[in-house]
Scaffold this active site. Structure first.
Site, short mmCIF file in Angstrom:
data_model
loop_
_atom_site.label_atom_id
_atom_site.label_comp_id
_atom_site.label_asym_id
_atom_site.label_seq_id
_atom_site.Cartn_x
_atom_site.Cartn_y
_atom_site.Cartn_z
CB ALA A 188 -106.90 37.87 5.83
N GLY A 189 -104.37 40.11 4.29
CA GLY A 189 -104.23 41.06 3.18
C GLY A 189 -103.69 40.32 1.96
N GLY A 277 -98.89 44.44 6.91
CA GLY A 277 -98.78 45.68 6.16
C GLY A 277 -97.34 46.15 6.07
CG HIS A 450 -115.55 30.45 -29.40
ND1 HIS A 450 -116.12 30.43 -28.15
CD2 HIS A 450 -115.69 29.21 -29.92
CE1 HIS A 450 -116.59 29.21 -27.93
NE2 HIS A 450 -116.35 28.45 -28.98
#
Ligand code: FAD
Ligand code: AMP
Length: 478
Positions: A188-189, A277, A450
């Site tokens: 879950a990287g 990894g 804005h």
């Protein structure tokens, strides 16, 4: 023997940027690239352009549009018929982008006068580099300066050998020809979550198996918790504390065995992505007498300026310590070349932004709450939820928040942690502010357009001192 001022080994983000900068500064420069991509063209751009950042973002963007069309158009009053995904067309679009960008690097080399040899470089003694071309022939070139940027490759684990058919690495996960019904992801990287999201949006039932008990341990806890909640709501079945121990491929499916706190379990998937990894690509790169040494994990040992132990030889990018991120390698490449040219360029390793390109995106720069607590630094926090942003509401994209952390005494910004729409771009604003030593008050005093998502950053800065206008402040005004 040909002689160059600078020889760069590897044409990924670390290498090609170093080579271009070197040529810009007037150095006679050679860049070596050993890889060939799936279009039989040189692997210019390395992992990032061929099988990493760019192709993964192309698929993330395509799959997000599919998801929006399927689930988010109706709220705008847009009626659609049955929405279908043409996976080969989606992959072709990704491939076209890769072709364009990798070809573009070749053109940049030409335009800047960088010599290129398509072949593998090996650093010999005396700052010589042996180049082995694809036809097996080799030559030796000499260099005043050598920059090693050989990058990294996906890590494998013994329980799940990659066959690039049923069990794939991150490269194979960019090439599926149809949407797998059930998809397993190990890890879950960042890469596991991004690739899992692509296929979940297109309809896969995705199970993510992660050995660690903690979700995204490097991320601020409040943001990581929000990310876990949001991704779970999107259908990612994230199993923490689940260590994969075995796999069995039969009839185009894989049975994965894993253990968690309640014992051994099995899941059957149509595809399995192994995203555990990456490791540095440092084999066959250095002759024993090159003078360059590796650490115990195979990374080239360098100091803060990316200098190896051998004067005149440098290493940058994924092959050295630090986060495996394209932008980190690129800036290291620039730093090294500028220092060779006598400039005092240095990199601020404390302000490298990180991004997870899920939706909402997760992005951060600087220190998180947990790190500051561990360091004993007193700080103030300002949080502003996108649910209170007019622009986010208009875009129907209100998940997440901006969280800014400022020093309790000096008010200097120490960290920015964002989960939400365009988090990557918003965090970059804070990285710029932090590089200039901005305080939360400085950001609060600035005029923001804005309506923009950036206003959430403005409001979070105001919230640091209890001045936020568009939410009820939790802390007293100062
Ligand atoms: P690489 O890109 O690996 O390039 C090294 C190059 O050197 C390769 O082309 C290789 O063929 C060549 N080479 C190796 N040895 C030799 C030799 N002996 N002679 C000649 N050439 C050689 N990072 C981000 O910042 N953002 C992202 O969104 C992101 N997404 C990613 C998604 C995925 C799926 C993956 C796998 C990675 C992602 N990354 C991302 C990481 C990023 O791709 C790497 O950090 C980056 O590519 C590292 O750059 P590099 O130049 O060090 O190495
Ligand atoms: P990253 O290094 O960020 O790409 O993440 C890789 C993740 O894979 C890490 O969080 C590891 O804990 C996880 N991992 C490694 N091996 C296994 C395994 N055998 N089973 C499950 N998760 C694993």
């Amino acid at each position: 023997m040909a002689k160059y001022d600078v020889v760069v080994i590897g044409a990924g983000p670390g290498g090609y940027v170093a080579a271009i900068r070197a040529a810009q500064l007037g150095f006679k420069t050679l860049c070596l690239e050993k890889g060939i991509n799936k279009f039989d063209k040189p692997f210019y751009g390395g992992t990032c352009l061929n099988v990493g950042c760019i192709p993964s973002k192309a698929l993330l963007d395509s799959s997000y549009k599919f998801h929006e069309a399927s689930h988010a158009f109706a709220i705008h009053g847009i009626q659609t018929g049955t929405i279908k995904i043409d996976v080969p067309a989606m992959i072709k679009r990704k491939d076209d982008i890769v072709k364009q960008l990798t070809g573009g690097i070749g053109q940049l080399f030409k335009a800047n006068g960088v010599d290129v040899i398509d072949g593998a470089g090996k650093v010999l003694s005396g700052k010589r580099v042996e180049v082995t071309k694809h036809d097996g022939s080799s030559e030796i070139v000499e260099a005043d300066h050598i920059v090693i940027a050989a990058g990294s490759v996906p890590m494998q684990i013994p329980p799940t050998p990659i066959d690039q058919d049923v069990i794939v690495d991150s490269t194979g996960a960019l090439e599926f020809t149809e949407v797998p019904k059930r998809l397993g992801v190990i890890g879950a990287g960042v890469i596991g979550l991004e690739l899992g999201s692509v296929w979940a949006r297109l309809g896969s039932q995705v199970v993510v198996l992660e050995a660690l008990e903690e979700f995204l341990p490097l991320v601020d806890r409040q943001i990581a918790k929000e990310a876990q909640k949001t991704l779970t709501k999107q259908g990612l079945d994230i199993r923490l504390g689940a260590r994969v121990t075995g796999s069995d491929v039969k009839k185009g499916q894989v049975t994965v065995t894993f253990t968690d706190s309640s014992g051994e379990k099995k899941e059957v998937f149509d595809k399995l992505i192994v995203a555990v990894g990456r490791r540095p690509q440092s084999q066959n790169l250095l002759a024993p007498d090159s003078g360059v040494s590796l650490d115990e994990r195979g990374f080239i040992f360098v100091n803060e300026y990316c200098e190896t132990e051998m004067p005149g030889i440098y290493a940058v990018g994924d092959i050295v310590r630090g986060p495996m991120l394209a932008h980190k390698g690129m800036e290291e490449g620039v730093m090294v070349i500028e220092r060779i040219a006598g400039k005092k360029t240095a990199m601020n390793y404390d302000l490298i932004p990180s991004v997870i390109y899920t939706h909402p995106e997760v992005a951060w720069v600087g220190k998180n709450e947990e790190q500051l607590k561990a360091e004993g630094v007193a700080f103030n926090v300002g949080v502003f939820p996108f649910a209170a942003s007019g622009r986010a509401l208009a875009a129907n994209d209100t998940a997440g928040m901006v969280k800014l952390i400022a020093h309790a005494e000096t008010d200097r910004l120490l960290g920015a942690h964002i989960i939400g729409p365009s988090a990557a771009e918003l965090v970059q604003q804070m990285a710029i502010a932090m590089e200039f030593g901005s305080s939360a008050e400085d950001i609060g005093l600035m005029v923001f357009s804005h309506p923009t998502l950036s206003e959430a950053v403005h409001e979070a800065a105001l919230a640091v001192h209890g001045h936020a206008i568009h939410i009820a402040n939790r802390k007293p005004r100062k």
